[in-house]
Design a protein around this motif. Structure first.
Motif, PDB file in Angstrom:
ATOM      1  N   THR A   2       0.684  -1.034   0.091  1.00  0.00           N
ATOM      2  CA  THR A   2      -0.242  -0.123   0.139  1.00  0.00           C
ATOM      3  C   THR A   2       0.938   1.283   0.070  1.00  0.00           C
ATOM      4  OG1 THR A   2      -1.601  -1.098   1.153  1.00  0.00           O
ATOM      5  CG2 THR A   2      -1.702   1.354   1.105  1.00  0.00           C
ATOM      6  N   GLU A   4       1.650   5.456   0.150  1.00  0.00           N
ATOM      7  CA  GLU A   4       0.833   6.595   0.797  1.00  0.00           C
ATOM      8  C   GLU A   4      -0.197   7.325   0.309  1.00  0.00           C
ATOM      9  OE1 GLU A   4       2.373  10.778   3.160  1.00  0.00           O
ATOM     10  OE2 GLU A   4       3.232   9.849   1.261  1.00  0.00           O
ATOM     11  N   ASP A   6      -2.505   5.904  -1.147  1.00  0.00           N
ATOM     12  CA  ASP A   6      -3.669   4.863  -1.034  1.00  0.00           C
ATOM     13  C   ASP A   6      -4.313   5.113   0.484  1.00  0.00           C
ATOM     14  OD1 ASP A   6      -3.753   3.895  -3.640  1.00  0.00           O
ATOM     15  OD2 ASP A   6      -2.206   2.141  -2.991  1.00  0.00           O
ATOM     16  N   ILE A   7      -3.484   5.796   1.249  1.00  0.00           N
ATOM     17  CA  ILE A   7      -4.066   5.969   2.522  1.00  0.00           C
ATOM     18  C   ILE A   7      -4.217   7.501   3.053  1.00  0.00           C
ATOM     19  CG2 ILE A   7      -3.176   5.674   5.076  1.00  0.00           C
ATOM     20  CD1 ILE A   7      -1.478   3.543   4.170  1.00  0.00           C
ATOM     21  N   LYS A  86     -17.926   5.022   9.742  1.00  0.00           N
ATOM     22  CA  LYS A  86     -16.479   4.448   9.501  1.00  0.00           C
ATOM     23  C   LYS A  86     -16.508   2.937   8.722  1.00  0.00           C
ATOM     24  CE  LYS A  86     -15.829   2.294  13.886  1.00  0.00           C
ATOM     25  NZ  LYS A  86     -15.573   1.043  13.462  1.00  0.00           N
ATOM     26  N   ARG A  90     -15.500   3.064   4.012  1.00  0.00           N
ATOM     27  CA  ARG A  90     -14.500   2.398   3.516  1.00  0.00           C
ATOM     28  C   ARG A  90     -14.942   1.680   2.125  1.00  0.00           C
ATOM     29  NH1 ARG A  90     -14.189  -0.346   8.762  1.00  0.00           N
ATOM     30  NH2 ARG A  90     -12.359   0.481  10.026  1.00  0.00           N
ATOM     31  N   ARG A  96     -13.448   6.877   1.264  1.00  0.00           N
ATOM     32  CA  ARG A  96     -12.627   5.791   1.678  1.00  0.00           C
ATOM     33  C   ARG A  96     -11.381   6.158   2.376  1.00  0.00           C
ATOM     34  NH1 ARG A  96      -8.276   4.180  -1.588  1.00  0.00           N
ATOM     35  NH2 ARG A  96      -8.264   5.380  -3.538  1.00  0.00           N
ATOM     36  N   LEU A  97     -10.965   7.413   2.158  1.00  0.00           N
ATOM     37  CA  LEU A  97      -9.624   8.021   2.579  1.00  0.00           C
ATOM     38  C   LEU A  97      -9.952   8.650   3.843  1.00  0.00           C
ATOM     39  CD1 LEU A  97      -7.606   8.898  -0.406  1.00  0.00           C
ATOM     40  CD2 LEU A  97      -7.536   6.822   0.839  1.00  0.00           C
ATOM     41  N   ARG A  98     -11.102   8.859   4.546  1.00  0.00           N
ATOM     42  CA  ARG A  98     -11.483   9.440   5.519  1.00  0.00           C
ATOM     43  C   ARG A  98     -10.523   9.008   6.527  1.00  0.00           C
ATOM     44  NH1 ARG A  98     -18.117  10.718   5.439  1.00  0.00           N
ATOM     45  NH2 ARG A  98     -17.721  12.627   3.732  1.00  0.00           N
ATOM     46  N   ALA A 101     -11.698   5.767   8.444  1.00  0.00           N
ATOM     47  CA  ALA A 101     -12.197   4.661   7.550  1.00  0.00           C
ATOM     48  C   ALA A 101     -10.760   3.960   7.512  1.00  0.00           C
ATOM     49  CB  ALA A 101     -12.711   5.099   6.273  1.00  0.00           C
ATOM     50  N   ARG A 102      -9.641   4.825   7.369  1.00  0.00           N
ATOM     51  CA  ARG A 102      -8.295   4.339   7.188  1.00  0.00           C
ATOM     52  C   ARG A 102      -7.701   4.081   8.472  1.00  0.00           C
ATOM     53  NH1 ARG A 102      -7.877   2.009   2.540  1.00  0.00           N
ATOM     54  NH2 ARG A 102      -5.579   1.526   2.885  1.00  0.00           N
ATOM     55  N   ARG A 104      -6.343   5.812  10.404  1.00  0.00           N
ATOM     56  CA  ARG A 104      -5.354   6.943  10.888  1.00  0.00           C
ATOM     57  C   ARG A 104      -5.833   7.742  12.079  1.00  0.00           C
ATOM     58  NH1 ARG A 104      -4.555  10.868   7.274  1.00  0.00           N
ATOM     59  NH2 ARG A 104      -6.387  10.882   6.319  1.00  0.00           N
TER      60      ARG A 104
END
Length: 303
Positions: A2, A4, A6-7, A86, A90, A96-98, A101-102, A104
């Motif tokens: 994966t 960065e 993608d995140i 959440k 995804r 999906r990058l919230r 959801a990821r 982080r």
């Protein structure tokens, strides 16, 4: 493996959020610091009510407090919405990058931020007149229910209209200390305005929403989305006209709404219902709708 990209969304590597320390960026994304349009849309109905009520003794100071309250409560609402959604986020390309959801931001971190924003909202609440305070507190139940509406009704936009228009019910008694007809007409018109612009916003997600089973007015209306938005905007204008007539019977009260009507007409006429980028642009244009409506309320309320 994966990457960065993608995140972490691009918005966290530029602009206001990109200038923050790296550890703060996911939290700034959580409150949508890079997308203030939601704050503007939550703020305007309260500012309209203050202006239409004649501004009162506090005038611009009261509007400033309402602006801070709009920022705090919209931020808290975004965090709460992401906590509830959440797992669903995804599955949707746009969300999906919230940060939640990821993964982080932790759930504990999100709840801490939610409490902090709510305390700012409480500080604003304490500046208001008692009737306005009680009405503001009454908004908490519909706000808490909103994230679940897209699971149970095809018209979650109508529920959002009830929530995002609530400032009209707070701003008027903050000036007058009373519940009166003009504020109710103003609120009702704002509800239809919100349904209209949020239907435009929902056009972006029609395909993803269909895949994951999320309901929306955009999906419900289908190819009649433009007509549905037009009907909502017309209803908003008629109700706002009643609010203005309840304050002033002179002809200029009608004329004051003309710029608002023209701007809403442009949105409907120029809307490309199958173009997500255009839908987002038209949705954001409602920040200007709010501004010209504020000018109209100020003219009618203070003339």
């Amino acid at each position: 493996m994966t990457s960065e990209s993608d995140i972490v969304p691009d918005s966290e590597r530029r602009g206001l959020i990109g200038a923050l320390p790296a550890r703060a960026r996911p939290y700034a994304s959580l409150i949508r610091l890079d997308r203030p349009i939601g704050v503007w849309l939550l703020f305007w109905p309260g500012a309209w009510a203050v202006a239409l009520a004649g501004m009162g003794e506090q005038g611009w100071l009261l509007i400033a407090w309402l602006a801070l309250g709009a920022f705090a409560m919209r931020s808290a609402g975004c965090v709460y919405n992401d906590i509830v959604d959440k797992d669903l986020d995804r599955l949707v390309e746009r969300t999906r990058l919230r940060p939640l959801a990821r993964g982080r931001v932790s759930l504990r971190g999100a709840w801490t931020l939610l409490v902090a924003m709510s305390l700012v909202g409480l500080a604003v609440l304490l500046q208001l007149e008692r009737t306005a305070q009680l009405l503001a507190l009454a908004s908490l139940a519909p706000v808490a229910a909103y994230p679940f509406m897209k699971r149970v009704t095809w018209w979650p936009q109508a529920w959002l209209g009830l929530v995002f228009s609530w400032g009209a019910l707070v701003g008027w008694p903050a000036v007058t200390g009373r519940i009166e007809a003009p504020m109710l007409w103003l609120y009702a018109g704002s509800v239809f305005w919100v349904i209209g612009y949020d239907t435009i916003y929902a056009l972006q997600d029609k395909e993803d929403d269909a895949l994951v089973g999320v309901k929306s007015s955009a999906r419900a209306l289908g190819r009649h989305a433009r007509l549905g938005v037009a009907i909502c905007y017309l209803a908003a204008l008629l109700l706002w006209l009643l609010a203005f007539r309840a304050v002033r019977i002179e002809w200029f009260a009608l004329l004051a709404l003309l710029p608002v009507a023209l701007h809403l007409l442009w949105q409907v006429a120029a809307l490309k219902v199958d173009d997500g980028a255009d839908a987002l642009s038209k949705f954001r244009a409602n920040r200007f709708t709010g501004f010209v409506m504020f000018l109209a309320c100020y003219v009618v309320g203070t003339a």
